[in-house]
Design a protein around this motif. Structure first.
Motif, PDB file in Angstrom:
ATOM      1  N   PRO A   1      -4.814   3.963 -12.876  1.00 46.75           N
ATOM      2  CA  PRO A   1      -4.525   4.371 -11.701  1.00 46.75           C
ATOM      3  C   PRO A   1      -3.380   3.073 -11.287  1.00 46.75           C
ATOM      4  CG  PRO A   1      -6.572   4.623 -11.462  1.00 46.75           C
ATOM      5  CD  PRO A   1      -6.329   4.037 -12.734  1.00 46.75           C
ATOM      6  N   LYS A   2      -3.777   1.579 -11.505  1.00 49.81           N
ATOM      7  CA  LYS A   2      -2.976   0.596 -10.825  1.00 49.81           C
ATOM      8  C   LYS A   2      -1.694   0.527 -11.846  1.00 49.81           C
ATOM      9  CE  LYS A   2      -5.541  -0.066  -7.490  1.00 49.81           C
ATOM     10  NZ  LYS A   2      -5.185   0.233  -6.140  1.00 49.81           N
ATOM     11  N   LYS A   3      -1.620   1.176 -13.092  1.00 52.36           N
ATOM     12  CA  LYS A   3      -0.356   1.326 -13.775  1.00 52.36           C
ATOM     13  C   LYS A   3       0.512   2.313 -13.366  1.00 52.36           C
ATOM     14  CE  LYS A   3      -2.194  -1.327 -17.687  1.00 52.36           C
ATOM     15  NZ  LYS A   3      -2.833  -1.287 -19.258  1.00 52.36           N
ATOM     16  N   ARG A   4       0.394   2.959 -12.583  1.00 48.61           N
ATOM     17  CA  ARG A   4       1.328   4.224 -12.164  1.00 48.61           C
ATOM     18  C   ARG A   4       2.403   3.526 -11.260  1.00 48.61           C
ATOM     19  NH1 ARG A   4      -3.652   8.023 -10.547  1.00 48.61           N
ATOM     20  NH2 ARG A   4      -4.746   8.074 -12.945  1.00 48.61           N
ATOM     21  N   MET A   5       3.229   4.132 -11.257  1.00 48.73           N
ATOM     22  CA  MET A   5       4.304   3.719  -9.836  1.00 48.73           C
ATOM     23  C   MET A   5       3.634   4.204  -8.729  1.00 48.73           C
ATOM     24  SD  MET A   5       8.190   4.598 -12.054  1.00 48.73           S
ATOM     25  CE  MET A   5       7.786   6.254 -12.273  1.00 48.73           C
ATOM     26  N   THR A   6       4.299   3.559  -7.726  1.00 47.76           N
ATOM     27  CA  THR A   6       4.050   4.173  -6.412  1.00 47.76           C
ATOM     28  C   THR A   6       5.168   5.006  -6.239  1.00 47.76           C
ATOM     29  OG1 THR A   6       5.513   2.390  -5.552  1.00 47.76           O
ATOM     30  CG2 THR A   6       3.035   2.019  -5.688  1.00 47.76           C
ATOM     31  N   ALA A   7       5.083   5.667  -4.928  1.00 47.32           N
ATOM     32  CA  ALA A   7       5.974   6.970  -4.543  1.00 47.32           C
ATOM     33  C   ALA A   7       7.458   6.015  -4.483  1.00 47.32           C
ATOM     34  CB  ALA A   7       5.614   7.480  -3.415  1.00 47.32           C
ATOM     35  N   SER A   8       7.446   4.885  -3.779  1.00 51.04           N
ATOM     36  CA  SER A   8       8.440   4.070  -3.706  1.00 51.04           C
ATOM     37  C   SER A   8       9.120   3.679  -4.811  1.00 51.04           C
ATOM     38  CB  SER A   8       8.157   2.904  -2.977  1.00 51.04           C
ATOM     39  OG  SER A   8       7.796   3.191  -1.677  1.00 51.04           O
ATOM     40  N   GLU A   9       8.371   3.245  -5.788  1.00 53.08           N
ATOM     41  CA  GLU A   9       8.903   2.869  -7.354  1.00 53.08           C
ATOM     42  C   GLU A   9       9.391   4.097  -7.860  1.00 53.08           C
ATOM     43  OE1 GLU A   9       5.799  -1.033  -8.043  1.00 53.08           O
ATOM     44  OE2 GLU A   9       5.484   1.047  -8.642  1.00 53.08           O
ATOM     45  N   CYS A  10       8.697   5.221  -7.946  1.00 54.69           N
ATOM     46  CA  CYS A  10       9.384   6.382  -8.187  1.00 54.69           C
ATOM     47  C   CYS A  10      10.771   6.718  -7.792  1.00 54.69           C
ATOM     48  CB  CYS A  10       8.297   7.657  -8.080  1.00 54.69           C
ATOM     49  SG  CYS A  10       6.803   7.619  -9.049  1.00 54.69           S
ATOM     50  N   LEU A  11      10.901   6.513  -6.774  1.00 56.00           N
ATOM     51  CA  LEU A  11      12.276   6.919  -6.047  1.00 56.00           C
ATOM     52  C   LEU A  11      13.226   6.010  -6.442  1.00 56.00           C
ATOM     53  CD1 LEU A  11      11.025   7.632  -2.553  1.00 56.00           C
ATOM     54  CD2 LEU A  11      12.163   9.249  -4.112  1.00 56.00           C
ATOM     55  N   GLU A  12      12.879   4.718  -6.969  1.00 57.75           N
ATOM     56  CA  GLU A  12      13.969   3.857  -7.641  1.00 57.75           C
ATOM     57  C   GLU A  12      14.053   3.996  -9.015  1.00 57.75           C
ATOM     58  OE1 GLU A  12      15.800   1.800  -5.925  1.00 57.75           O
ATOM     59  OE2 GLU A  12      15.195   2.727  -4.239  1.00 57.75           O
ATOM     60  N   HIS A  13      13.302   4.830  -9.791  1.00 53.98           N
ATOM     61  CA  HIS A  13      13.438   4.980 -11.285  1.00 53.98           C
ATOM     62  C   HIS A  13      14.926   5.868 -11.743  1.00 53.98           C
ATOM     63  CE1 HIS A  13      12.619   6.626 -15.068  1.00 53.98           C
ATOM     64  NE2 HIS A  13      11.597   5.763 -15.372  1.00 53.98           N
ATOM     65  N   GLN A  14      14.969   5.257 -12.752  1.00 55.01           N
ATOM     66  CA  GLN A  14      16.453   5.674 -13.368  1.00 55.01           C
ATOM     67  C   GLN A  14      16.625   7.163 -13.318  1.00 55.01           C
ATOM     68  OE1 GLN A  14      16.993   4.186 -17.191  1.00 55.01           O
ATOM     69  NE2 GLN A  14      19.324   4.606 -17.234  1.00 55.01           N
ATOM     70  N   TRP A  15      15.668   7.857 -13.902  1.00 52.53           N
ATOM     71  CA  TRP A  15      15.981   9.221 -13.847  1.00 52.53           C
ATOM     72  C   TRP A  15      16.172   9.820 -12.504  1.00 52.53           C
ATOM     73  CZ3 TRP A  15      12.372  13.473 -12.688  1.00 52.53           C
ATOM     74  CH2 TRP A  15      12.691  14.709 -13.321  1.00 52.53           C
ATOM     75  N   ILE A  16      15.457   9.525 -11.437  1.00 53.61           N
ATOM     76  CA  ILE A  16      15.292  10.001 -10.086  1.00 53.61           C
ATOM     77  C   ILE A  16      16.873   9.513  -9.477  1.00 53.61           C
ATOM     78  CG2 ILE A  16      14.698   9.959  -7.696  1.00 53.61           C
ATOM     79  CD1 ILE A  16      13.083  11.661  -9.601  1.00 53.61           C
ATOM     80  N   LYS A  17      17.361   8.392  -9.717  1.00 56.88           N
ATOM     81  CA  LYS A  17      18.546   7.775  -9.196  1.00 56.88           C
ATOM     82  C   LYS A  17      19.838   8.403 -10.027  1.00 56.88           C
ATOM     83  CE  LYS A  17      18.742   3.865  -7.179  1.00 56.88           C
ATOM     84  NZ  LYS A  17      18.764   2.580  -6.605  1.00 56.88           N
ATOM     85  N   SER A  18      19.621   8.749 -11.311  1.00 48.73           N
ATOM     86  CA  SER A  18      20.551   9.357 -11.893  1.00 48.73           C
ATOM     87  C   SER A  18      21.047  10.481 -11.462  1.00 48.73           C
ATOM     88  CB  SER A  18      20.150   9.469 -13.374  1.00 48.73           C
ATOM     89  OG  SER A  18      19.342  10.411 -13.670  1.00 48.73           O
ATOM     90  N   GLY A  19      20.364  11.423 -10.905  1.00 48.99           N
ATOM     91  CA  GLY A  19      20.873  12.720 -10.460  1.00 48.99           C
ATOM     92  C   GLY A  19      21.002  13.675 -11.318  1.00 48.99           C
ATOM     93  N   SER A  20      21.562  13.427 -12.537  1.00 49.19           N
ATOM     94  CA  SER A  20      21.717  14.658 -13.444  1.00 49.19           C
ATOM     95  C   SER A  20      22.028  14.091 -14.950  1.00 49.19           C
ATOM     96  CB  SER A  20      22.977  15.585 -13.134  1.00 49.19           C
ATOM     97  OG  SER A  20      23.004  16.600 -14.381  1.00 49.19           O
ATOM     98  N   PRO A  21      20.774  13.339 -15.595  1.00 51.28           N
ATOM     99  CA  PRO A  21      21.147  12.567 -16.851  1.00 51.28           C
ATOM    100  C   PRO A  21      21.435  13.593 -18.007  1.00 51.28           C
ATOM    101  CG  PRO A  21      18.573  13.096 -16.371  1.00 51.28           C
ATOM    102  CD  PRO A  21      19.463  13.562 -15.213  1.00 51.28           C
ATOM    103  N   ASP A  22      22.199  13.081 -18.872  1.00 53.01           N
ATOM    104  CA  ASP A  22      22.995  13.732 -19.963  1.00 53.01           C
ATOM    105  C   ASP A  22      22.410  13.180 -21.200  1.00 53.01           C
ATOM    106  OD1 ASP A  22      26.256  12.490 -19.698  1.00 53.01           O
ATOM    107  OD2 ASP A  22      24.432  11.452 -20.092  1.00 53.01           O
ATOM    108  N   GLU A  23      21.643  12.107 -21.077  1.00 50.58           N
ATOM    109  CA  GLU A  23      21.046  11.492 -22.151  1.00 50.58           C
ATOM    110  C   GLU A  23      19.830  12.223 -22.890  1.00 50.58           C
ATOM    111  OE1 GLU A  23      18.951   7.288 -23.666  1.00 50.58           O
ATOM    112  OE2 GLU A  23      19.233   7.695 -21.453  1.00 50.58           O
ATOM    113  N   THR A  24      20.135  12.709 -23.896  1.00 53.76           N
ATOM    114  CA  THR A  24      18.730  13.286 -24.577  1.00 53.76           C
ATOM    115  C   THR A  24      17.823  12.358 -25.236  1.00 53.76           C
ATOM    116  OG1 THR A  24      19.966  13.993 -26.525  1.00 53.76           O
ATOM    117  CG2 THR A  24      20.059  15.653 -24.912  1.00 53.76           C
ATOM    118  N   PHE A  25      16.661  12.866 -25.602  1.00 52.79           N
ATOM    119  CA  PHE A  25      15.625  12.143 -26.471  1.00 52.79           C
ATOM    120  C   PHE A  25      16.381  11.342 -27.484  1.00 52.79           C
ATOM    121  CE2 PHE A  25      11.564  12.073 -28.743  1.00 52.79           C
ATOM    122  CZ  PHE A  25      11.061  10.791 -28.142  1.00 52.79           C
ATOM    123  N   SER A  26      16.054   9.959 -27.558  1.00 53.33           N
ATOM    124  CA  SER A  26      16.445   9.080 -28.595  1.00 53.33           C
ATOM    125  C   SER A  26      15.624   9.019 -29.758  1.00 53.33           C
ATOM    126  CB  SER A  26      16.948   7.837 -28.059  1.00 53.33           C
ATOM    127  OG  SER A  26      15.802   6.972 -27.718  1.00 53.33           O
TER     128      SER A  26
END
Length: 294
Positions: A263-288
């Motif tokens: 549990p303690k290794k999970r992001m908090t809700a605030s950290e989730c909102l700052e994650h690159q995927w959430i902030k990107s809006g519409s990522p176009d990078e596919t799995f590498s």
């Protein structure tokens, strides 16, 4: 905890209309404020139903009375009459997130990010006021409107606070509860004994919801509940081809920071909102082909 004792008769304040939904011990009807003409959903709870538990309803009302957020269903009032309780709630008409997942098979990443952001801002708010929902799942996430022309067509509201826990003082959570496919391992792990758990359980559930939105099926699946719980407690899952082939590494990285056994290794809700995927809006990078370590 608030008591379920509110004065007045429901029909003095509201015109009660047609039934728009049914639950295990409640019926939901359309109602209209006789003074403002605003429409609401009216949850009618029968005290005579064998499934009715007044203590549980009081806990639900207690939690909802504390909540005021645009991404949460709001409780406007409670009335008690002989044999019944009436809960006046926001009227949401867009159906559940699960309805749209079934309709669309799976979401685009842009749509999934929009939904996830709505859920996260609500969860961040709930956790900030000491409330853990404990039953986040697509069926408890409602679209505000079913009209594609409405500005609220894609607005998500968290509903059903029946299992929500209000944390105050030294209160803790230890009761096993939630919905099997979305419950966190620390809630159901028999090895934990009577150990308590925290609001991190909501983040695990969120991660599972995101996984389902993006591919149409859950990360953990078994035909029997004991087998499912055993799989969840292991915390091991994958991103099978071809379902995940076109999904970005950012999305996978987000999921791997939320569906985490510790549990303690999970992001908090605030950290989730700052994650690159959430902030990107519409990522176009596919799995590498390379994922961050968990």
């Amino acid at each position: 905890m608030v008591k379920l004792t509110y004065t007045g008769e429901i029909r003095t304040n509201f015109d009660v209309g047609e039934t728009i939904g049914r639950g295990s011990f409640a019926t939901v009807k359309l109602c209209t404020d006789v003074f403002t003409k605003q429409q609401f959903a009216l949850k009618v709870v029968s005290k005579d139903d064998p499934a009715f538990d007044e203590k549980s309803l009081a806990h639900e009302v207690d939690a909802m009375m504390r909540v005021s957020h645009p991404n949460c269903v709001h409780l406007h009032g409670v009335f008690e009459e002989k044999g019944k309780f009436f809960l006046v709630l926001d009227l949401v008409t867009g159906g559940t997130l699960m309805d749209r997942i079934i309709e669309m098979n799976h979401f685009s990443e842009q749509d999934a990010i929009h939904v996830t952001r709505d859920i996260l801002v609500a969860v961040e708010y709930l956790h900030s006021i000491g409330i853990t929902h404990r039953d986040l799942k697509p069926e408890n996430l409602l679209y505000a409107s079913g009209d594609p022309a409405s500005p609220d067509y894609n607005t998500i509201k968290i509903a059903d606070f029946g299992l929500a826990k209000v944390m105050s003082g030294r209160s803790t959570m230890s009761t096993p509860c939630g919905t099997p496919n979305y419950v966190a391992p620390e809630v159901i792990d028999p090895a934990r004994g009577s150990k308590v758990y925290g609001p991190e359980v909501d983040i695990w559930s969120l991660g599972v919801i995101v996984y389902v939105m993006l591919c149409g099926f859950p990360p953990f699946y078994q035909t029997s509940t004991p087998a499912l719980f055993k799989e969840i407690c292991k915390g091991e899952f994958g991103f099978p081809s071809p379902y995940w082939d076109g999904i970005s590494s950012q999305a996978r990285a987000f999921i791997l920071k939320t569906i985490v056994k510790q549990p303690k290794k999970r992001m908090t809700a605030s950290e989730c909102l700052e994650h690159q995927w959430i902030k990107s809006g519409s990522p176009d990078e596919t799995f590498s082909g390379k994922l961050p370590s968990r």
